[in-house]
Scaffold this motif. Structure first.
Motif, PDB file in Angstrom:
ATOM      1  N   LEU A  22       0.633  -0.993   0.238  1.00 27.00           N
ATOM      2  CA  LEU A  22      -0.058  -0.214  -0.149  1.00 27.00           C
ATOM      3  C   LEU A  22       1.071   1.178   0.147  1.00 27.00           C
ATOM      4  O   LEU A  22       0.399   2.583  -0.369  1.00 27.00           O
ATOM      5  CB  LEU A  22      -1.037  -0.243   0.994  1.00 27.00           C
ATOM      6  N   GLN A  25       2.147   1.521  -3.810  1.00 29.44           N
ATOM      7  CA  GLN A  25       1.176   1.526  -4.199  1.00 29.44           C
ATOM      8  C   GLN A  25       1.104   3.600  -3.678  1.00 29.44           C
ATOM      9  O   GLN A  25       0.214   4.147  -4.683  1.00 29.44           O
ATOM     10  CB  GLN A  25      -0.401   1.215  -4.780  1.00 29.44           C
ATOM     11  N   VAL A  27      -0.317   4.981  -1.325  1.00 34.54           N
ATOM     12  CA  VAL A  27      -1.389   4.999  -0.655  1.00 34.54           C
ATOM     13  C   VAL A  27      -1.584   6.109   0.859  1.00 34.54           C
ATOM     14  O   VAL A  27      -1.010   5.524   1.567  1.00 34.54           O
ATOM     15  CB  VAL A  27      -2.397   3.487   0.325  1.00 34.54           C
ATOM     16  N   VAL A  30      -6.050   5.230   4.532  1.00 36.25           N
ATOM     17  CA  VAL A  30      -7.295   4.220   4.718  1.00 36.25           C
ATOM     18  C   VAL A  30      -8.446   4.259   5.635  1.00 36.25           C
ATOM     19  O   VAL A  30      -8.642   4.439   6.731  1.00 36.25           O
ATOM     20  CB  VAL A  30      -6.737   2.753   4.944  1.00 36.25           C
ATOM     21  N   CYS A  32     -11.741   2.010   8.077  1.00 43.30           N
ATOM     22  CA  CYS A  32     -11.563   0.433   8.234  1.00 43.30           C
ATOM     23  C   CYS A  32     -12.435   0.181   9.602  1.00 43.30           C
ATOM     24  O   CYS A  32     -12.853   1.720  10.696  1.00 43.30           O
ATOM     25  CB  CYS A  32     -10.312   0.159   8.906  1.00 43.30           C
ATOM     26  N   ALA A  65     -14.651   4.740   1.840  1.00 39.64           N
ATOM     27  CA  ALA A  65     -13.407   4.277   0.597  1.00 39.64           C
ATOM     28  C   ALA A  65     -14.152   5.024  -0.430  1.00 39.64           C
ATOM     29  O   ALA A  65     -12.937   5.116  -1.411  1.00 39.64           O
ATOM     30  CB  ALA A  65     -12.692   3.100   0.720  1.00 39.64           C
ATOM     31  N   ILE A  77      -9.245   3.057   0.419  1.00 38.40           N
ATOM     32  CA  ILE A  77      -8.359   1.366   0.945  1.00 38.40           C
ATOM     33  C   ILE A  77      -9.815   1.288   1.459  1.00 38.40           C
ATOM     34  O   ILE A  77      -9.900   2.089   2.704  1.00 38.40           O
ATOM     35  CB  ILE A  77      -7.259   1.865   1.294  1.00 38.40           C
ATOM     36  N   CYS A  78      -9.908   0.214   1.886  1.00 39.86           N
ATOM     37  CA  CYS A  78     -11.004  -0.338   3.181  1.00 39.86           C
ATOM     38  C   CYS A  78      -9.961  -1.889   3.534  1.00 39.86           C
ATOM     39  O   CYS A  78      -9.930  -2.453   3.092  1.00 39.86           O
ATOM     40  CB  CYS A  78     -12.389   0.284   2.776  1.00 39.86           C
ATOM     41  N   ILE A 104     -10.528  -0.383  -3.080  1.00 39.77           N
ATOM     42  CA  ILE A 104      -9.727  -2.082  -2.783  1.00 39.77           C
ATOM     43  C   ILE A 104     -10.920  -2.371  -1.480  1.00 39.77           C
ATOM     44  O   ILE A 104      -9.870  -1.673  -0.976  1.00 39.77           O
ATOM     45  CB  ILE A 104      -8.460  -2.223  -3.093  1.00 39.77           C
ATOM     46  N   PHE A 106     -10.304  -5.036   1.857  1.00 36.27           N
ATOM     47  CA  PHE A 106      -9.608  -5.727   2.008  1.00 36.27           C
ATOM     48  C   PHE A 106     -10.372  -6.434   2.835  1.00 36.27           C
ATOM     49  O   PHE A 106     -11.089  -5.831   4.175  1.00 36.27           O
ATOM     50  CB  PHE A 106      -8.248  -5.658   2.491  1.00 36.27           C
ATOM     51  N   VAL A 149      -1.973  -7.766  -4.858  1.00 33.11           N
ATOM     52  CA  VAL A 149      -2.168  -6.540  -5.362  1.00 33.11           C
ATOM     53  C   VAL A 149      -1.931  -5.096  -5.838  1.00 33.11           C
ATOM     54  O   VAL A 149      -2.892  -4.814  -6.341  1.00 33.11           O
ATOM     55  CB  VAL A 149      -1.548  -5.925  -3.613  1.00 33.11           C
ATOM     56  N   PHE A 153      -5.225  -2.986  -8.576  1.00 33.22           N
ATOM     57  CA  PHE A 153      -4.914  -1.833  -8.479  1.00 33.22           C
ATOM     58  C   PHE A 153      -4.594  -1.353 -10.138  1.00 33.22           C
ATOM     59  O   PHE A 153      -6.236  -0.579 -10.297  1.00 33.22           O
ATOM     60  CB  PHE A 153      -3.289  -1.383  -7.587  1.00 33.22           C
TER      61      PHE A 153
END
Length: 556
Positions: A22, A25, A27, A30, A32, A65, A77-78, A104, A106, A149, A153
Motif C-alpha cells: 500500500l 502504491q 496510499v 485507509v 477500517c 473509501a 482502501i478499506c 479495494i 480488504f 495487490v 490496483f
C-alpha cells in the motif's frame, strides 16, 4: 551483494508485506473497522505513515473509501473483518461498481486450515462479491501479496473503473516470506485512434442539433477544462449525467443542466430531438436516461458517438454510430486538434440551453410550512465557496439540492449514482479529511442520516469539521411519494419518529442547532462554520413537501 543476506533482510510477515504494498502504491489513508481476522495487518499499519480512519460501521467505512476514489482517482482502501463485517461493507462495494469508482476492500478470512467447515464467520468471498465487484480474490500465500495487490490496483483503475475485493486468511498474514515489492501502478489509458477523431469531425459537420453528455469516472480537472474548450470551439450545449454535475462548471455559458431524476423537460427534449449525441465517459443508464427513454434500444434515433474506456460498455445497451474506446482524459486531449471553419448550423443552441438551465434552477417553488428548503439551497448556492464539496445520499430531499445548487469545481459533488442511502455523512468525513481547507457540507434526510449517522463520531474523532444539514420530514419521503401515487391514503411502513439531531451532535462533541424557520438557517450555518467542529443543522420540513415538484394534498 550476497543474495542470501538480501533475502533474509527482506523477510516479513504477510501483514507487513501487505502494508508495504500500500505504501508503494502511494496510499495515504485507509478506512477500517478493526477485526481480529486481520490483526497482523493492523499491527503493520502501526509502523507506517498511513492515516488510519477508525470508523463505527463497515458500511460507512466502505462508503468513505468509495468517496475517496471519486475525489482522487486512486483506489480508496478499506479494511473490514470477515462475515458480518464483509456483509456490512457490501453497500460501499455496490456503490463503487455502479458508480465506476476505483476501490479495494480488504476482508479478513478464516485460517486456511479451517476452510470449508463453516468456521467462525466463514464466507466464500468470491461468491459473495462476484456480481458486484470487478474482481474478487483470496491470497493464500504471503509471497503472492505484491503480485495480487498490484493486479488489484490495475483492475480497479483500468478500463471501466470499479471495486476489487481481496480476502486475507488470518494465518497467511502471520506467515513470513521474502519477496520484492511491486512498483507503483499507473493505469494503461485507452486512446482514441486518429481516424475516430476525424470521423467525429465529419459527424459534427453533418449535424444540425448536437448535444454532449458527460458522465462516468476516470476524469481529471484538465479533462473537464479540455471538454469546455471543445464546447466553446463548436458552440455545443453540454449536459451532465445523474450526479456528475461537477464535470462542467454550472456558470459556463454552454452548460445545459444535468440529466437526473425528473430533469427539465426542455433538456429532455434537447436530447430526444438531437441528431447527434456525444456521450463521454458515461453509460446513460436508467436514471440519467429517464428509464431508458431518451435513446431507443438497441438503435438510437440519434446518431450516437459513445466514448468510454471499457470496451465491454460500448454497445452494451445502445448500438452507437461511432464507438470510441478511450478514457475521458485521453479523449479530451485528442480533440484539442479538432476544429471547424464555418459557423455551425446549431449556432446559439448552447446559449438557449444555458438560459433554460438558469430558469429551471433559479426560483424554487413555495412549500407548505415555515421552512422553505428551496430558498435555503438558493442561499447556500451564493454563500458557499465555489470549491466547496457537497455530499448527499438518497431520498427526495436530494431533489432540491440537484435542482437548485450549482456546482463549479471538479470533484465538488459526492453522491451515489446507485441511489444508496446513508452515503452523505461518510463521504463528507473523508472529503474533509482529504481537503481540510475546503468547506464540506453533507445533506441527509432523516431516514438517510440514521443509516450511517454514527460516522459523525468518526468526524469528531478525526477533527473533520463537516456541516451536516438534516432535512427532517418524519418519513421515508421517496417511498411515501410512491405510495401516494400508487396507493393514495394508505400509509404504511414510511412514518418515522426521530430524535433531536441537534442534541445528537452535541452528545458526540460537535455543534448542533435546530432550524424551524427559513430565516433561522443562515445564522445557524454561520455559527456552525465558525465553531470549527463537526456540526448538524436539524431542519424541520413540512411532510407535505413530498418532492421538489409536488406536495401532498390537504389532509394527508
Amino acid at each position: 551483494m550476497d543474495q542470501s543476506v538480501n533475502a533474509k533482510s527482506n523477510l516479513r510477515t504477510g501483514g507487513q508485506i501487505l502494508i508495504d504494498q500500500l505504501v508503494a502504491q502511494g496510499v495515504e489513508r485507509v478506512t477500517c473497522v478493526p477485526g481480529e481476522s486481520y490483526l497482523a495487518a493492523l499491527d503493520a499499519l502501526h509502523d507506517s505513515k498511513i492515516d488510519v480512519m477508525i470508523c463505527r460501521a463497515e458500511g460507512g467505512a466502505a462508503m468513505m473509501a468509495e468517496a475517496y476514489g471519486k475525489l482522487t482517482g486512486r483506489p480508496g482502501i478499506c479494511f473490514v473483518t470477515r462475515g458480518p463485517g464483509a456483509s456490512n461493507a457490501c453497500h460501499g462495494v455496490h456503490i463503487a461498481m455502479q458508480d465506476s469508482t476505483p476501490m479495494i476492500l480488504f476482508v479478513g478470512q478464516v485460517d486456511t486450515g479451517m476452510r470449508e467447515r463453516e468456521a467462525f464467520q466463514e464466507v466464500d468471498y468470491k461468491a459473495m462479491f462476484g456480481s458486484i465487484a470487478k474482481w474478487a480474490v483470496e491470497i493464500d500465500r504471503p509471497d503472492r501479496i505484491p503480485e495480487l495487490v498490484a493486479r488489484a490496483f490495475r483492475v480497479a483503475l483500468q478500463g471501466r473503473r470499479g471495486p476489487v475485493v481481496i480476502a486475507l486468511p488470518e494465518n497467511m498474514l502471520t506467515e513470513t516470506a521474502s519477496v520484492s515489492d511491486a512498483p507503483r501502478v499507473e493505469p494503461a489509458i485507452a486512446w482514441p485512434a486518429p481516424s475516430d477523431i476525424e470521423r467525429l469531425g465529419t459527424l459534427l459537420a453533418q449535424a444540425s442539433a448536437p448535444i454532449v453528455i458527460l458522465g462516468g469516472s476516470g476524469w481529471d480537472e484538465a479533462a473537464t477544462k479540455g471538454i469546455a474548450r471543445f464546447a466553446e470551439r463548436f458552440d455545443l450545449p453540454v449536459a451532465t449525467s445523474f450526479r456528475r454535475a461537477s464535470l462542467f462548471d454550472a456558470d459556463h455559458p454552454h452548460y445545459a443542466g444535468d440529466l437526473g431524476i425528473g430533469p427539465d423537460p426542455r433538456l429532455k427534449a434537447r436530447v430526444t430531438g438531437a441528431d447527434l449525441v456525444l456521450l463521454i465517459g458515461g453509460r446513460l443508464s436508467e436514471m440519467p436516461s429517464s428509464s431508458y427513454t431518451l435513446l431507443d434500444i438497441p438503435s438510437p434515433r440519434q446518431r450516437l458517438v459513445h466514448v468510454h474506456p471499457g470496451a465491454e460498455e460500448l454497445g452494451r445497451v445502445y448500438q452507437p454510430t461511432l464507438a470510441i474506446e478511450a478514457s475521458p482524459i485521453a479523449f479530451a486531449q485528442a480533440i484539442e486538434r479538432l476544429t471547424h471553419q464555418t459557423a455551425p448550423a446549431w449556432k446559439g443552441a448552447a446559449a438557449k440551453a444555458h438560459a433554460d438551465y438558469l430558469d429551471w434552477t433559479e426560483k424554487p417553488r413555495e412549500l407548505p410550512g415555515a421552512f422553505q428548503y428551496g430558498q435555503v439551497v438558493g442561499w447556500l448556492r451564493e454563500r458557499l465557496p465555489k470549491n466547496a464539496i457537497v455530499c448527499n445520499g438518497a431520498g427526495n430531499y436530494a431533489g432540491w439540492l440537484h435542482r437548485h445548487h450549482r456546482f463549479h469545481a471538479f470533484a465538488a459533488q459526492l453522491a451515489p449514482t446507485s441511489g444508496s442511502m446513508g452515503y452523505g455523512v461518510p463521504a463528507a468525513v473523508i472529503a474533509k479529511r482529504q481537503y481540510p481547507e475546503r468547506v464540506v457540507v453533507a445533506f441527509a434526510g432523516d431516514g438517510c442520516f440514521l443509516m450511517n449517522g454514527q460516522e459523525f463520531a468518526t468526524a469528531v474523532q478525526h477533527g473533520a469539521a463537516v456541516i451536516v444539514v438534516i432535512i427532517d420530514n418524519g418519513q421515508y419521503g421517496t417511498i411515501r411519494m410512491h405510495q401516494e401515487r400508487e396507493y393514495p391514503g394508505r400509509v404504511v411502513g414510511t412514518q418515522l419518529q426521530n430524535p433531536d439531531f441537534a442534541l445528537y451532535a452535541k452528545a458526540f462533541g460537535g455543534h448542533g442547532e435546530r432550524v424551524e424557520r427559513t430565516a433561522d438557517f443562515a445564522p445557524a450555518f454561520e455559527r456552525a462554520l465558525a465553531s470549527g467542529k463537526p456540526a448538524i443543522l436539524h431542519c424541520l420540513l413540512d411532510p407535505r413537501a413530498i418532492s421538489v415538484s409536488k406536495d401532498f394534498g390537504p389532509g394527508n
